[in-house]
Design an enzyme around this catalytic site. Structure first.
Site, mmCIF file in Angstrom:
data_model
loop_
_atom_site.group_PDB
_atom_site.id
_atom_site.type_symbol
_atom_site.label_atom_id
_atom_site.label_comp_id
_atom_site.label_asym_id
_atom_site.label_seq_id
_atom_site.Cartn_x
_atom_site.Cartn_y
_atom_site.Cartn_z
ATOM 1 N N GLY A 1 0.766 -1.248 0.000
ATOM 2 C CA GLY A 1 0.000 0.000 0.000
ATOM 3 C C GLY A 1 0.795 1.296 0.000
ATOM 4 N N ASP B 1 0.576 3.408 4.326
ATOM 5 C CA ASP B 1 -0.506 4.073 3.604
ATOM 6 C C ASP B 1 -1.600 4.579 4.533
ATOM 7 O OD1 ASP B 1 -1.325 1.511 4.299
ATOM 8 O OD2 ASP B 1 -1.951 0.907 2.300
ATOM 9 N N ASP C 1 -5.497 2.294 10.497
ATOM 10 C CA ASP C 1 -6.921 1.987 10.657
ATOM 11 C C ASP C 1 -7.134 1.508 12.100
ATOM 12 O OD1 ASP C 1 -9.542 1.590 9.680
ATOM 13 O OD2 ASP C 1 -9.135 -0.467 9.123
ATOM 14 N N PHE D 1 -14.255 3.136 3.602
ATOM 15 C CA PHE D 1 -13.230 2.365 2.911
ATOM 16 C C PHE D 1 -12.799 3.109 1.643
ATOM 17 C CE2 PHE D 1 -11.264 -1.001 0.461
ATOM 18 C CZ PHE D 1 -10.495 -1.620 1.433
ATOM 19 N N VAL D 2 -11.503 3.390 1.538
ATOM 20 C CA VAL D 2 -11.005 4.195 0.426
ATOM 21 C C VAL D 2 -10.018 3.410 -0.443
ATOM 22 C CG1 VAL D 2 -11.334 6.425 1.568
ATOM 23 C CG2 VAL D 2 -9.202 5.178 1.927
HETATM 24 P P1 IMP Z 1 -5.070 -1.862 10.506
HETATM 25 O O1 IMP Z 1 -4.224 -2.998 10.952
HETATM 26 O O2 IMP Z 1 -6.515 -2.100 10.821
HETATM 27 O O3 IMP Z 1 -4.617 -0.524 11.012
HETATM 28 O O4 IMP Z 1 -5.060 -1.899 8.935
HETATM 29 C C1 IMP Z 1 -4.089 -1.328 8.186
HETATM 30 C C2 IMP Z 1 -4.078 -1.901 6.795
HETATM 31 O O5 IMP Z 1 -5.390 -2.208 6.339
HETATM 32 C C3 IMP Z 1 -3.554 -0.888 5.820
HETATM 33 O O6 IMP Z 1 -2.182 -1.016 5.659
HETATM 34 C C4 IMP Z 1 -4.314 -1.195 4.550
HETATM 35 O O7 IMP Z 1 -3.637 -2.158 3.806
HETATM 36 C C5 IMP Z 1 -5.617 -1.780 5.029
HETATM 37 N N1 IMP Z 1 -6.705 -0.772 5.033
HETATM 38 C C6 IMP Z 1 -7.305 -0.221 6.102
HETATM 39 N N2 IMP Z 1 -8.255 0.660 5.748
HETATM 40 C C7 IMP Z 1 -8.267 0.646 4.398
HETATM 41 C C8 IMP Z 1 -9.032 1.372 3.406
HETATM 42 O O8 IMP Z 1 -9.899 2.218 3.680
HETATM 43 N N3 IMP Z 1 -8.749 1.086 2.113
HETATM 44 C C9 IMP Z 1 -7.792 0.187 1.736
HETATM 45 N N4 IMP Z 1 -7.060 -0.494 2.621
HETATM 46 C C10 IMP Z 1 -7.284 -0.270 3.936
HETATM 47 MG MG MG Z 2 -0.988 -1.685 3.808
#
Ligand code: IMP
Ligand code: MG
Length: 181
Positions: A46, A102, A105, A154-155
């Site tokens: 990403g 990137d 979340d 979601f983007v």
């Molecule tokens: P986390 O572990 O929940 O913080 O997720 C992080 C990872 O989830 C990022 O590196 C992205 O690859 C993916 N991700 C989270 N939100 C989005 C979104 O809105 N669009 C696309 N990928 C996302």
């Molecule tokens: Mg990622």
């Protein structure tokens, strides 16, 4: 509109706004003391476009490396499982490391990577994310550099995918709901 652009319902952050903000982030990084020659570690896949733009805007000596971790697959909800698919190729002991991602979340992915990196004893460890979704946070992480805080949507685009598609969009957008079906 044709091709992949027609799947987009709305543009959240346009190309010009992204470009301007990336330059500001690069200036912030350069101004920060204590990092004579940082190592930027991008989290694949990403971060690859953000990393490339950030690096080109960064007028200072620095090195880059990448690591790859498992993603959601075709799912938009994180399972909490993180798998290292590719590690960096060097020791970071006593280095000033900036992790480049990137999007932050839930924080599960970056929480895992930050712990892993800290255990390798860098001199400093900072986190730079293009996007932050603070509403979704489950793990307590505060990034040092944030491009944009965005709402819980979601983007895709600018490196971010849905089912491995749309990474090449030059803007950050929201998909039409029918695409998920
Ligand atoms: P986390 O572990 O929940 O913080 O997720 C992080 C990872 O989830 C990022 O590196 C992205 O690859 C993916 N991700 C989270 N939100 C989005 C979104 O809105 N669009 C696309 N990928 C996302
Ligand atoms: Mg990622």
């Amino acid at each position: 509109m044709s091709g992949i652009h027609q799947d987009i319902e709305k543009i959240l952050i346009d190309e010009r706004t992204l470009k301007k903000r990336v330059c500001e982030l690069a200036d912030e990084i350069r101004r920060d003391a204590g990092q004579p020659e940082p190592l930027l570690v991008g989290v694949l896949k990403g971060s690859f476009i953000f990393m490339a733009d950030l690096l080109r805007a960064l007028d200072m000596y620095c090195e880059i490396d990448f690591m790859a971790v498992s993603s959601y697959g075709a799912n938009t909800v994180n399972t909490g499982q993180v798998r290292i698919l590719k590690d960096i190729g060097q020791s970071i002991e006593n280095r000033d490391v900036i992790l480049v991602e990137d999007i932050l979340d839930s924080g599960e992915t970056l929480g895992y990577i930050m712990r892993l990196m800290k255990a390798r004893q860098p001199r400093s460890l900072k986190l730079c994310v293009m996007l932050d979704k603070p509403e979704r946070r489950k793990v307590d992480i505060t990034p040092d550099y944030v491009g944009f805080s965005i709402p819980n949507e979601f983007v895709v685009g600018y490196g971010l995918d849905y089912a491995e598609r749309y990474r090449q969009l030059p803007y950050i957008g929201v998909l039409k709901p029918e695409i998920y079906k």
